[in-house]
Design a protein around this motif. Structure first.
Motif, PDB file in Angstrom:
ATOM      1  N   GLU A  98      61.195  27.316  -9.119  1.00  0.00           N
ATOM      2  CA  GLU A  98      61.797  28.131  -8.063  1.00  0.00           C
ATOM      3  C   GLU A  98      62.949  28.984  -8.602  1.00  0.00           C
ATOM      4  O   GLU A  98      63.658  28.580  -9.533  1.00  0.00           O
ATOM      5  CB  GLU A  98      62.305  27.244  -6.931  1.00  0.00           C
ATOM      6  N   ASP A 148      66.921  33.213  -4.797  1.00  0.00           N
ATOM      7  CA  ASP A 148      66.090  33.811  -3.750  1.00  0.00           C
ATOM      8  C   ASP A 148      65.640  32.710  -2.793  1.00  0.00           C
ATOM      9  O   ASP A 148      64.983  31.761  -3.197  1.00  0.00           O
ATOM     10  CB  ASP A 148      64.874  34.494  -4.389  1.00  0.00           C
ATOM     11  N   SER A 149      66.007  32.824  -1.529  1.00  0.00           N
ATOM     12  CA  SER A 149      65.674  31.787  -0.546  1.00  0.00           C
ATOM     13  C   SER A 149      64.607  32.300   0.411  1.00  0.00           C
ATOM     14  O   SER A 149      64.728  33.392   0.978  1.00  0.00           O
ATOM     15  CB  SER A 149      66.917  31.388   0.245  1.00  0.00           C
ATOM     16  N   VAL A 150      63.541  31.500   0.603  1.00  0.00           N
ATOM     17  CA  VAL A 150      62.469  31.920   1.487  1.00  0.00           C
ATOM     18  C   VAL A 150      62.927  31.963   2.942  1.00  0.00           C
ATOM     19  O   VAL A 150      62.478  32.814   3.721  1.00  0.00           O
ATOM     20  CB  VAL A 150      61.243  30.987   1.313  1.00  0.00           C
ATOM     21  N   ARG A 203      57.448  36.576  -5.318  1.00  0.00           N
ATOM     22  CA  ARG A 203      57.761  37.991  -5.531  1.00  0.00           C
ATOM     23  C   ARG A 203      57.339  38.435  -6.932  1.00  0.00           C
ATOM     24  O   ARG A 203      57.217  37.634  -7.863  1.00  0.00           O
ATOM     25  CB  ARG A 203      59.268  38.236  -5.382  1.00  0.00           C
ATOM     26  N   ASP A 243      54.765  41.552  -3.546  1.00  0.00           N
ATOM     27  CA  ASP A 243      55.297  40.296  -3.029  1.00  0.00           C
ATOM     28  C   ASP A 243      54.267  39.660  -2.096  1.00  0.00           C
ATOM     29  O   ASP A 243      53.655  40.350  -1.270  1.00  0.00           O
ATOM     30  CB  ASP A 243      56.606  40.530  -2.268  1.00  0.00           C
ATOM     31  N   ALA A 266      60.250  31.990  -4.571  1.00  0.00           N
ATOM     32  CA  ALA A 266      61.522  31.841  -3.863  1.00  0.00           C
ATOM     33  C   ALA A 266      61.786  30.364  -3.601  1.00  0.00           C
ATOM     34  O   ALA A 266      60.859  29.569  -3.401  1.00  0.00           O
ATOM     35  CB  ALA A 266      61.485  32.616  -2.552  1.00  0.00           C
TER      36      ALA A 266
END
Length: 803
Positions: A195, A199-201, A224, A334, A394
């Protein structure tokens, strides 16, 4: 479903031949339809096309120089494939290679040019049915190496799955069965992605489930920076052998996970999701009436169809197919991966109504694993996207689960298992057997086992299902056949069975033949007979003649009569006790009614040396129904004019009512209209009646009432009344019967219409029987009643005594 043997071995270390594995699956209740062995023949090696030139004598052939890795001069090969190019890595079958039992490669001269081998397609090597061109090989394959080193022996095991075993619609599901059968451990091959902590989903997309009952769990991951391209050769080969067509690496990964875990997935182009929002809602709440699916077809939605929507529009038909507009394209960078569990019944209804069956709907209808299977599938797909498409995953997982799934815990009694299976089973034998299937089994007492059923086993809902698993694992072939069986020879029939048989016997006694017809009919014929009725439609009819459930038995009986008449089987006297169907607004199930249908056609009595032919008519059928009612102790049928016209009948028709202490029976009788007879190809007069027996069939049979035979003779008087044409004899009969308690019977026996009567009138003669239980009647005893009969007829109906 096709299972690749080498794929199966990813989950379990097994060395048994594929045929032995297939035999074990069959004995476990999973039928193996076929085994296709894949073995690259000796003599097929990796080669490279050095050059490609046109054949001097044929436009569609090429002259290729091929390097076979031997270090010598390139081999000259004549090839007809359109896709062969210089620099291509190919499979070369050299001279002497036995490609098939009846096909050996030899030196050949094709259109005057010598050829020293053959460039192979996938079909020629038994890898797929594709023969459109030469099979390209990865460029990193070493030239001259036997192809079997890169593609070792394999086999495709095709299995037939029953609808209750949705857990076996995957490589993992079949591997579980093989693991339990051979006593080998099952490996966890789940891949885990790396991960990107920056970057947070959850900050990139939101998910809202409005109908948790239809979508109990929805998961998602964001990847992404992917590069859309072709999948690696090993993945394409597995997908082809499993019966799927490779498309691109993104779509192929979702299909790969579908086959591996049995979990349908969908990949959205993240940048095409409006407002970065996903909502699961019904078509009615979304206000959507039409939806264009990935195949480019615009489909009409029902209000309860479940949709996956973004901030503005639907993007997928939940559990069935994605929509146009958010699909993966070459420009996709993405990807949002969807992995969900949808309620089985809802997916089935949508799929059947739209006649749209997909690999996803097929699995959702039968049930997927809503727990660990969902998670493993999503993690593996994200890791494969990272590995094969260069994506960045993410951090975090979308996991919307309003109502967590509860474990299914069932009790199993070894004594009951022994009784049902006919063999002695102990707790010590059952526990390891069920544990090997993933059913966690613990001993609570000597005869009670506590079994926790995994959520992927939707077919196990009660103790009998667990006992079936015990029998499966033991092997039904190993259970000896019993020498004797206890069978109940006497069974008390139900009231419905008794009444149904009584009706059958009565009608057969009257010379009618019972038939059994299909409850499904064609729409045009159903509309012809009952144009105003709303039918129950078949979602996926086998053919147009079985598109709707019948709303009247008339279609079935008329089709049978027409079939008989076309084969010169005349004088049809038919009946059937069957069902008609109407939609029930208060229930999802149809309203079913038990109907007695009677049809007569042709002659009642054939011509003979002593009498003329007596044709069937309205009154013959009326007499049959009256005799039927008397024989079944239903009461006396009352025939009356139709309140409104019925399209089935012509002008000669009537309503029927039979009232008794248990229930009322209603129906119709009449001559079938000439228009409908013509539509069925019937040229003779047809008389038909229907009675609704639904309530009567379940009503108890009344006790017989004893009436002593009369001790005294009857006195008879005949009356002939001139009455309006519209007045029925039934109304007259009822009027006369009400005049005096001495009147025992009234019977019309003659009718006259002619010049001697005024227009619009008829003359009907009635025989009236007078009887007293106490004495022999004289003329003086009935004189008053006779006078009242004449007066009542003139006053109530305008009927006068004919002179």
């Amino acid at each position: 479903m096709k299972i690749l043997y080498s794929w199966l071995k990813d989950f379990i270390d097994i060395n048994a031949p594929a045929a032995e594995v297939a035999s074990a699956l069959t004995s476990a209740g999973i039928e193996v339809a076929s085994i296709t062995e894949i073995s690259i023949p000796d003599g097929v090696k990796v080669a490279r096309v050095v050059s490609r030139d046109p054949h001097p004598g044929a436009d569609k052939l090429s002259l290729c120089q091929v390097d076979d890795g031997s270090g010598g001069e390139p081999l000259q090969i004549v090839c007809g494939a359109p896709n062969v190019t210089a620099g291509m890595t190919v499979a070369l079958a050299v001279v002497g290679t036995q490609i098939a039992p009846d096909f050996k490669i030899g030196k050949a001269k094709i259109r005057g040019v010598e050829s020293f081998g053959m460039l192979c397609s996938e079909k020629e090597l038994g890898l797929s049915d594709s023969h459109e061109g030469i099979m390209p090989l990865p460029h990193d394959y070493k030239i001259g190496t036997p192809l079997s080193e890169y593609m070792p022996y394999d086999a495709v095991i095709e299995i037939e799955i029953t609808p209750n075993r949705g857990d076996c619609l995957s490589v993992l599901g079949v591997a579980r069965e093989v693991s339990a059968r051979f006593g080998l451990p099952l490996k966890d091959i789940t891949k885990k992605p790396r991960e990107n902590a920056d970057d947070s989903v959850t900050s990139a997309i939101s998910v809202d489930v409005e109908n948790a009952g239809r979508c109990p769990r929805y998961m998602g991951r964001l990847v992404r920076g992917v590069t859309v391209g072709a999948s690696p050769e090993w993945m394409q080969r597995r997908l082809k052998l499993a019966g799927l067509r490779p498309i691109n690496n993104i779509v192929d990964i979702t299909n790969y996970v579908l086959i591996q875990y049995g979990q349908p997935m969908h990949a959205f182009d993240y940048n095409a999701i409006e407002d970065r929002k996903i909502a699961i809602k019904t078509a009615s709440s979304m206000g959507a009436g039409q939806f264009t699916t990935l195949d480019g077809v615009e489909r009409k939605l029902a209000g309860d169809d479940l949709l996956i929507c973004d901030g503005k529009r639907p993007v997928a038909l939940a559990g069935v197919m994605g929509g146009a507009g958010s699909e993966i394209t070459e420009a996709t960078k993405d990807v949002f991966l969807e992995c969900a569990f949808f309620e089985q019944g809802g997916v089935r209804k949508t799929s059947k109504r739209l006649a749209l069956s997909t690999d996803s709907s097929y699995r959702f209808e039968r049930g997927v694993d809503p727990a660990q299977g969902l998670e493993n599938a999503l993690e593996t797909a994200a890791a494969l996207l990272q590995e094969l498409a260069g994506g960045s995953v993410a951090a975090g997982v979308i996991d919307t689960r309003p109502n967590p799934f509860a474990d299914k815990v069932l009790a199993l009694h070894p004594s009951r298992a022994s009784r049902l299976l006919g063999l002695e089973f102990t707790a010590d034998g059952i526990i390891p057997s069920l544990n090997s299937l993933g059913i966690n089994t613990l001993r609570e007492s000597d005869d009670v086992l506590r079994c926790t059923v995994p959520l992927f086993r939707h077919d196990i809902t009660e103790e009998a299902d667990l006992i079936e698993e015990v029998g499966r694992q033991y092997g039904y072939d190993n259970i000896p056949a019993a020498d004797s069986a206890r069978v109940e020879l006497v069974r008390q029939p139900s009231t419905a069975e008794i009444n149904r048989d009584m009706a059958r016997h009565a009608l057969c006694y009257f010379g009618l033949n019972e038939i059994i017809t299909n409850s499904m009919v064609s729409e045009p014929r159903r509309k012809l007979v009952t144009p105003d009725a709303e039918p129950v439609k078949i979602m996926n009819p086998l053919n147009p003649d079985m598109a709707e459930m019948r709303t009247s038995m008339a279609v079935s009986l008329l089709e049978t009569a027409a079939y008989n008449l076309n084969r010169k089987n005349r004088d049809n006297r038919l009946f059937e006790i069957g069902k008609v169907f109407r939609p029930d607004p208060k229930s999802e199930l149809a309203d079913e009614r038990d109907i007695l249908a009677v049809l007569i056609e042709g002659a009642c009595f054939p011509q003979s040396w002593g009498n003329q032919e007596l044709p069937n008519d309205f009154f013959v059928l009326k007499g049959i129904l009256e005799a039927f009612a008397a024989n079944c102790a239903l009461g006396t049928p009352v025939f009356s004019r139709m309140e409104s016209s019925v399209p089935l009948y012509g002008p000669e028709c009537a309503s029927i009512t039979i009232k008794n202490a248990q229930t009322d029976i209603r129906g119709t009788i009449g001559r079938v209209s000439d228009k409908i007879c013509k539509a069925f190809g019937i040229k003779t007069a047809v008389y038909y009646a229907e009675l609704d027996l639904t309530a009567w069939l379940s009503a108890p049979k009344p006790l017989p009432v004893y009436t002593p035979l009369p001790k005294f003779p009857a006195l008879e008087r005949d009356y002939c009344f001139v009455m309006p044409e519209t007045l029925s004899s039934a109304a007259v009969t009822k009027e006369i019967e009400s005049v005096s308690p001495l009147i025992a019977k009234v019977r019309p026996f003659d009718v006259y219409r002619g010049e001697k009567l005024e227009a619009g009138t008829k003359s009907v003669a009635f025989s009236v029987e007078f009887r007293s239980p106490d004495k022999t009647l004289s003329d003086e005893d009935v004189a008053d009643a006779c006078t009242k009969i004449i007066a009542a007829m003139e006053k109530e109906h305008g009927a006068v005594l004919r002179k």
